[in-house]
Scaffold this motif. Structure first.
Motif, PDB file in Angstrom:
ATOM      1  N   LEU A 139       0.779  -1.243   0.000  1.00  0.00           N
ATOM      2  CA  LEU A 139       0.000   0.000   0.000  1.00  0.00           C
ATOM      3  C   LEU A 139       0.809   1.292   0.000  1.00  0.00           C
ATOM      4  N   LYS A 140       2.083   1.211   0.345  1.00  0.00           N
ATOM      5  CA  LYS A 140       2.904   2.420   0.423  1.00  0.00           C
ATOM      6  C   LYS A 140       2.920   3.168  -0.908  1.00  0.00           C
ATOM      7  N   GLY A 141       2.663   4.473  -0.837  1.00  0.00           N
ATOM      8  CA  GLY A 141       2.661   5.313  -2.034  1.00  0.00           C
ATOM      9  C   GLY A 141       1.320   5.423  -2.724  1.00  0.00           C
ATOM     10  N   LYS A 142       0.324   4.670  -2.241  1.00  0.00           N
ATOM     11  CA  LYS A 142      -0.994   4.710  -2.868  1.00  0.00           C
ATOM     12  C   LYS A 142      -1.880   5.772  -2.224  1.00  0.00           C
ATOM     13  N   GLN A 143      -2.779   6.309  -3.030  1.00  0.00           N
ATOM     14  CA  GLN A 143      -3.651   7.383  -2.561  1.00  0.00           C
ATOM     15  C   GLN A 143      -4.990   6.814  -2.107  1.00  0.00           C
ATOM     16  N   LEU A 144      -5.406   7.213  -0.928  1.00  0.00           N
ATOM     17  CA  LEU A 144      -6.672   6.725  -0.371  1.00  0.00           C
ATOM     18  C   LEU A 144      -7.836   7.460  -1.030  1.00  0.00           C
ATOM     19  N   ARG A 145      -8.659   6.727  -1.719  1.00  0.00           N
ATOM     20  CA  ARG A 145      -9.821   7.329  -2.384  1.00  0.00           C
ATOM     21  C   ARG A 145     -10.964   7.549  -1.404  1.00  0.00           C
ATOM     22  N   GLU A 146     -11.209   6.528  -0.565  1.00  0.00           N
ATOM     23  CA  GLU A 146     -12.377   6.587   0.319  1.00  0.00           C
ATOM     24  C   GLU A 146     -12.165   5.668   1.508  1.00  0.00           C
ATOM     25  N   ILE A 147     -12.663   6.080   2.658  1.00  0.00           N
ATOM     26  CA  ILE A 147     -12.685   5.196   3.817  1.00  0.00           C
ATOM     27  C   ILE A 147     -14.137   5.029   4.243  1.00  0.00           C
ATOM     28  N   VAL A 148     -14.574   3.801   4.294  1.00  0.00           N
ATOM     29  CA  VAL A 148     -15.967   3.482   4.617  1.00  0.00           C
ATOM     30  C   VAL A 148     -16.016   2.902   6.025  1.00  0.00           C
ATOM     31  N   LYS A 171     -16.972  11.977   9.885  1.00  0.00           N
ATOM     32  CA  LYS A 171     -16.679  13.166   9.083  1.00  0.00           C
ATOM     33  C   LYS A 171     -15.244  13.639   9.307  1.00  0.00           C
ATOM     34  N   GLU A 172     -14.822  13.695  10.563  1.00  0.00           N
ATOM     35  CA  GLU A 172     -13.455  14.137  10.860  1.00  0.00           C
ATOM     36  C   GLU A 172     -12.431  13.173  10.274  1.00  0.00           C
ATOM     37  N   LEU A 173     -12.721  11.883  10.352  1.00  0.00           N
ATOM     38  CA  LEU A 173     -11.815  10.890   9.780  1.00  0.00           C
ATOM     39  C   LEU A 173     -11.691  11.085   8.279  1.00  0.00           C
ATOM     40  N   ASN A 174     -12.831  11.260   7.612  1.00  0.00           N
ATOM     41  CA  ASN A 174     -12.822  11.445   6.166  1.00  0.00           C
ATOM     42  C   ASN A 174     -12.024  12.682   5.761  1.00  0.00           C
TER      43      ASN A 174
END
Length: 259
Positions: free
Chosen positions: A18-27, A39-42
């Protein structure tokens, strides 16, 4: 419960993937297991690049380019899974979806695993920290009348050691788990400090060889004492098992007791 060696391998494998990858979404499927609002986490980590995954004590740290950190504590039965796009596992706590299509999920059928945004720095040393030597144990044990195993398991004293590895460490050091910590002589504390480092580092090497891609579970088949499949220690002495509540202690009579 995964202990320090397991988590060390988990962190290395997660970083590799996962290193270097961009987080699109956290569910977030279970907001009660967060220390902040969804909301704060997002707002804190979505669209951020993951720069590293590391281990501290019994926690995994996901470090992002904006300096935000998300920690996971797997507790007793938490697990991590790389998912296919269409998968939706049971008992999910949260899912991390990266822009390249990678999906990581934290699950726990007991609902105990937790995630913490920007955890406070813990002053308690990690079990593999340089300061864990005979002087550290001499200072810590001086006022501890509790059994030495209980002290080793106390995450407010030293972080990362769990039930299985406490037994392995004490056997290698030749100290009974039922010894009063403050009664252990200084020369045995040197043995204890050496055993902590050797047992944990050797376990990391063993797990890395036999389960190189692991990101969940416990690998225990190489342990010398803490194993229900073994009846005798490597030196041929019978292994004794004592159950206290839900915890089992494995030891032998060759370990010196100090009381």
């Amino acid at each position: 419960m995964p202990e320090l060696p397991d988590l060390e391998i988990f962190s290395r494998n997660l970083a590799h993937h996962l290193k270097g990858k961009q987080l699109r979404e956290i569910v977030v499927k279970n907001p009660k297991k967060l220390n902040v609002s969804v909301k704060e986490l997002n707002l804190s980590i979505e669209n951020q690049k993951l720069i590293n995954v590391s281990r501290s004590g019994k926690e995994l740290y996901f470090e992002f380019e904006n300096k935000a950190v998300l920690s996971f504590h797997l507790m007793l039965k938490g697990e991590l899974h790389f998912l296919k796009k269409e998968e939706s596992p049971k008992h999910s706590i949260l899912e991390m979806h990266f822009k390249d299509g990678s999906h990581l999920c934290l699950t726990d059928f007991r609902g105990m695993a937790k995630a913490t945004l920007n955890p406070a720095e813990d002053p308690v040393p990690d079990a593999l920290a340089k300061e864990i030597d005979e002087h550290f144990f001499k200072n810590i044990f001086a006022s501890k009348k509790a059994a030495v195993k209980n002290v080793l398991l106390d995450q407010h004293v030293i972080r990362g050691i769990g039930n299985a590895y406490a037994d392995e460490i004490l056997w290698e050091a030749g100290i009974s788990p039922f010894s009063s910590a403050y009664k252990i002589p200084v020369e045995k504390l040197k043995d204890l400090a050496k055993a902590v480092r050797h047992v944990l580092k050797n376990a990391v090497e063993q797990i890395s060889k036999t389960h190189p891609a692991i990101i969940s579970g416990e690998v225990r088949d190489f342990l010398k004492i803490h194993s229900p499949k073994k009846t005798h220690s490597p030196s041929g002495v019978p292994i004794i098992i004592v159950k206290t509540g839900a915890r089992k202690t494995y030891y032998t009579e060759e370990q010196e007791i100090y009381n």
